[in-house]
Design a protein around this motif. Sequence first.
Motif, PDB file in Angstrom:
ATOM      1  N   LEU A   1       8.990   3.889 -13.020  1.00 16.70           N
ATOM      2  CA  LEU A   1       7.635   3.412 -12.767  1.00 16.70           C
ATOM      3  C   LEU A   1       7.634   2.165 -11.892  1.00 16.70           C
ATOM      4  O   LEU A   1       6.723   1.897 -11.118  1.00 16.70           O
ATOM      5  CB  LEU A   1       6.942   3.109 -14.096  1.00 16.70           C
ATOM      6  CG  LEU A   1       5.447   2.801 -13.995  1.00 16.70           C
ATOM      7  CD1 LEU A   1       4.687   4.031 -13.542  1.00 16.70           C
ATOM      8  CD2 LEU A   1       4.909   2.292 -15.303  1.00 16.70           C
TER       9      LEU A   1
ATOM     10  N   ALA B   1     -11.197  -7.167  15.613  1.00 16.83           N
ATOM     11  CA  ALA B   1     -12.298  -7.116  14.647  1.00 16.83           C
ATOM     12  C   ALA B   1     -13.414  -6.221  15.156  1.00 16.83           C
ATOM     13  O   ALA B   1     -13.997  -5.440  14.395  1.00 16.83           O
ATOM     14  CB  ALA B   1     -12.823  -8.519  14.390  1.00 16.83           C
TER      15      ALA B   1
ATOM     16  N   ILE C   1       6.444   1.884  -8.168  1.00 13.99           N
ATOM     17  CA  ILE C   1       5.049   1.827  -7.711  1.00 13.99           C
ATOM     18  C   ILE C   1       4.595   0.379  -7.592  1.00 13.99           C
ATOM     19  O   ILE C   1       3.678   0.069  -6.847  1.00 13.99           O
ATOM     20  CB  ILE C   1       4.118   2.583  -8.679  1.00 13.99           C
ATOM     21  CG1 ILE C   1       4.623   3.995  -8.868  1.00 13.99           C
ATOM     22  CG2 ILE C   1       2.706   2.652  -8.142  1.00 13.99           C
ATOM     23  CD1 ILE C   1       3.704   4.855  -9.655  1.00 13.99           C
ATOM     24  N   LEU C   2       5.210  -0.509  -8.333  1.00 10.96           N
ATOM     25  CA  LEU C   2       4.769  -1.906  -8.334  1.00 10.96           C
ATOM     26  C   LEU C   2       5.118  -2.576  -7.001  1.00 10.96           C
ATOM     27  O   LEU C   2       6.103  -2.217  -6.352  1.00 10.96           O
ATOM     28  CB  LEU C   2       5.423  -2.659  -9.491  1.00 10.96           C
ATOM     29  CG  LEU C   2       5.108  -2.048 -10.860  1.00 10.96           C
ATOM     30  CD1 LEU C   2       5.798  -2.844 -11.949  1.00 10.96           C
ATOM     31  CD2 LEU C   2       3.623  -2.021 -11.097  1.00 10.96           C
ATOM     32  N   PRO C   3       4.297  -3.560  -6.598  1.00 11.58           N
ATOM     33  CA  PRO C   3       4.498  -4.183  -5.288  1.00 11.58           C
ATOM     34  C   PRO C   3       5.901  -4.740  -5.087  1.00 11.58           C
ATOM     35  O   PRO C   3       6.475  -4.608  -4.007  1.00 11.58           O
ATOM     36  CB  PRO C   3       3.477  -5.312  -5.282  1.00 11.58           C
ATOM     37  CG  PRO C   3       2.451  -4.908  -6.243  1.00 11.58           C
ATOM     38  CD  PRO C   3       3.117  -4.085  -7.282  1.00 11.58           C
TER      39      PRO C   3
ATOM     40  N   ASN D   1      -1.372   7.473   1.056  1.00 15.04           N
ATOM     41  CA  ASN D   1      -1.782   6.125   1.457  1.00 15.04           C
ATOM     42  C   ASN D   1      -1.144   5.753   2.779  1.00 15.04           C
ATOM     43  O   ASN D   1      -1.784   5.161   3.649  1.00 15.04           O
ATOM     44  CB  ASN D   1      -1.340   5.099   0.406  1.00 15.04           C
ATOM     45  CG  ASN D   1      -2.283   5.053  -0.763  1.00 15.04           C
ATOM     46  OD1 ASN D   1      -3.304   5.718  -0.754  1.00 15.04           O
ATOM     47  ND2 ASN D   1      -1.943   4.277  -1.759  1.00 15.04           N
TER      48      ASN D   1
ATOM     49  N   LYS E   1     -10.831  -1.134   6.910  1.00 13.20           N
ATOM     50  CA  LYS E   1     -11.362  -2.494   6.800  1.00 13.20           C
ATOM     51  C   LYS E   1     -10.271  -3.542   6.701  1.00 13.20           C
ATOM     52  O   LYS E   1     -10.457  -4.671   7.142  1.00 13.20           O
ATOM     53  CB  LYS E   1     -12.276  -2.594   5.587  1.00 13.20           C
ATOM     54  CG  LYS E   1     -13.659  -2.052   5.871  1.00 13.20           C
ATOM     55  CD  LYS E   1     -14.533  -2.166   4.651  1.00 13.20           C
ATOM     56  CE  LYS E   1     -15.703  -1.225   4.760  1.00 13.20           C
ATOM     57  NZ  LYS E   1     -16.082  -0.678   3.466  1.00 13.20           N
ATOM     58  N   ILE E   2      -9.140  -3.210   6.107  1.00 13.11           N
ATOM     59  CA  ILE E   2      -8.170  -4.270   5.849  1.00 13.11           C
ATOM     60  C   ILE E   2      -7.262  -4.570   7.033  1.00 13.11           C
ATOM     61  O   ILE E   2      -6.455  -5.484   6.959  1.00 13.11           O
ATOM     62  CB  ILE E   2      -7.285  -3.967   4.614  1.00 13.11           C
ATOM     63  CG1 ILE E   2      -6.541  -2.658   4.813  1.00 13.11           C
ATOM     64  CG2 ILE E   2      -8.085  -3.973   3.355  1.00 13.11           C
ATOM     65  CD1 ILE E   2      -5.494  -2.422   3.742  1.00 13.11           C
TER      66      ILE E   2
ATOM     67  N   THR F   1       2.491   3.090  -1.682  1.00 15.46           N
ATOM     68  CA  THR F   1       2.934   3.632  -2.956  1.00 15.46           C
ATOM     69  C   THR F   1       2.944   5.150  -2.951  1.00 15.46           C
ATOM     70  O   THR F   1       3.617   5.766  -3.753  1.00 15.46           O
ATOM     71  CB  THR F   1       2.038   3.150  -4.104  1.00 15.46           C
ATOM     72  OG1 THR F   1       0.684   3.338  -3.697  1.00 15.46           O
ATOM     73  CG2 THR F   1       2.263   1.692  -4.396  1.00 15.46           C
TER      74      THR F   1
ATOM     75  N   ILE G   1     -11.528   2.251   3.119  1.00 13.41           N
ATOM     76  CA  ILE G   1     -10.962   0.975   2.714  1.00 13.41           C
ATOM     77  C   ILE G   1      -9.746   0.601   3.549  1.00 13.41           C
ATOM     78  O   ILE G   1      -9.466  -0.566   3.738  1.00 13.41           O
ATOM     79  CB  ILE G   1     -10.587   0.950   1.213  1.00 13.41           C
ATOM     80  CG1 ILE G   1     -10.011   2.284   0.783  1.00 13.41           C
ATOM     81  CG2 ILE G   1     -11.764   0.587   0.386  1.00 13.41           C
ATOM     82  CD1 ILE G   1      -9.531   2.243  -0.648  1.00 13.41           C
ATOM     83  N   PHE G   2      -9.034   1.590   4.082  1.00 21.10           N
ATOM     84  CA  PHE G   2      -7.849   1.265   4.870  1.00 21.10           C
ATOM     85  C   PHE G   2      -8.225   0.642   6.204  1.00 21.10           C
ATOM     86  O   PHE G   2      -7.569  -0.262   6.691  1.00 21.10           O
ATOM     87  CB  PHE G   2      -6.999   2.513   5.098  1.00 21.10           C
ATOM     88  CG  PHE G   2      -6.443   3.092   3.850  1.00 21.10           C
ATOM     89  CD1 PHE G   2      -5.331   2.520   3.260  1.00 21.10           C
ATOM     90  CD2 PHE G   2      -7.032   4.171   3.243  1.00 21.10           C
ATOM     91  CE1 PHE G   2      -4.810   3.032   2.102  1.00 21.10           C
ATOM     92  CE2 PHE G   2      -6.527   4.695   2.073  1.00 21.10           C
ATOM     93  CZ  PHE G   2      -5.407   4.121   1.497  1.00 21.10           C
TER      94      PHE G   2
ATOM     95  N   ILE H   1       0.802  -1.209   0.000  1.00 25.83           N
ATOM     96  CA  ILE H   1       0.000   0.000   0.000  1.00 25.83           C
ATOM     97  C   ILE H   1       0.838   1.265   0.000  1.00 25.83           C
ATOM     98  O   ILE H   1       0.392   2.321  -0.406  1.00 25.83           O
ATOM     99  CB  ILE H   1      -0.971  -0.035   1.202  1.00 25.83           C
ATOM    100  CG1 ILE H   1      -1.954  -1.175   0.978  1.00 25.83           C
ATOM    101  CG2 ILE H   1      -1.736   1.256   1.364  1.00 25.83           C
ATOM    102  CD1 ILE H   1      -2.842  -1.428   2.126  1.00 25.83           C
TER     103      ILE H   1
END
Lengths: 206, 299
Positions: A172, A80, A175-177, A40, A106-107, A36, A103-104, A34
């Motif tokens: 670039l 939880a 940015i990839l995992p 975030n 929840k994970i 990136t 969304i952050f 996340i």
Amino acid sequence: MSNDKTSLQLVTNGILKENPIFKLALSMCPAVGISTTVMNGIMLGLAVLFVQVFSSVTISLIKDFIHPRIRIPTYTLTIATWVTVIDLTLAAFFPVAYAKMGIFVKIIVAFAIITMRLEMFACKETVSDSFWDGIGMGMGFLLGMVTIGFVRELLGSGAIMGYDVLGFKPLLFFILPSAGFFVVGLMMGFFNWIETRYAQRKRGNA
Amino acid sequence: MKNFLTIIFRLTASCLVAGLIMGTTFVLTNKAKKANEHAREQKVVFALLGYSGGQEIPESMGMHELYRYVVTDGEGQSIGYLLPVGEHGQDGGFSFVRIGLDGSFLNQTSVPVSEENVRDQGERDKAIQAALGGDKTIRFTDQTIVVTDHGQRTAYLLSGKFPGFKTNIAIILALDPEYSVIGLEVMEHEEDPGLGAEIEQDYFKNQFKYKPFEKIKSIEVAKKPMPDEYFAALEGNVDEAAADDIMQQYRDQDIYALTGATISSVAVSSGVKGMTRKFAYRLDLLDNVLEQQQIAVPF
């Protein structure tokens, strides 16, 4: 069983000496997946900070009632519950923040760092110590995510906080995992190197 | 054995407590959450129609909601639409029009339900069920808003859901009367932040803007880097006239996939494709039936 650390020491401990990402190497999936962008990182870091503090305090409060055989399920259940409560409250009363953070939040149910901190610290220590430890760990995670996010956003999309600063995109790949592993690994090494140098100098002076 | 029992007891107890806390929070927050969602939906709908930032909404504009149901009775299935009836400007209440799977008209039942209650799914289902009688079961599938101006159709608003990379992605899609895309907005999704979650960014979702129906029908996802000028135009970084020019150039192109999130990109574009195609087919059938049976509708 109590420790003799002050609240300030507990906080700095989480940020520097036992930084969740660079020292404990926990919750690497989000750190890699996340981080990136700086934004975030801040969002996820804040979400973790809240859940960590609330869960630590809760577990510390009920530590005498937890059966040792079912500690882990209890921790998961506590996390939880807090995640759900925070998620619902944000959605109902802070729609603007929820649109960004939803969304952050929840994970993070399954984040290793939170469960680990409950197991290692909150289930043994006092409520106030657990609170400060939660703050420290959350801050450590937040700062770690922001640092990684800064490097990856700058090198990957040539921007900081969404503002274009370089005017071009250097690599670039960042940015990839998969690049997350390189960044985290290199930074981990960098921080360890600084610490070793620092310790050496200290020893030299003494 | 005693250990077992304590463990079972404590686990159950903690689950109950946790459930109680979560349940209470849900009850306390649900109303505010629904209100927020509705407010957001309204805002999105008006933004898609071009009335963003407190612009006055003209009085001649009307919004008519169509609810589609699948009706099952003894022999088989048919499609039912709950729609407002009556000429433009007069209130004729709601009617439930049933159409066979082959597009033939089956029957029309008037449903006594008020303007407010029709928005609530529970109330609406009850009213339709009461009007139809007990031997049929109904299942709500989707809703469409037909936007009119002086009685002329100006846009369709479709809300739809389709599977994304993780859970369902919910979108609102605005189409013009020729079924070309006016715009789309992602309402709900749980894609990965930084990767699939980019579907809600302008540079992805604006790619669908102004794509003609002919293109949308067969739209694909292209895995190649997006040209910089197109990116700038989609993000609104260039002035309007230049942006229009650039958008025009790419109008008949496929959708550029998001870096590292091809599955999410494909999910959205096939979702839009499916929604548009099905809607066009269904609306043609419905219009046909309405015309044949001379059922007056305000849209």
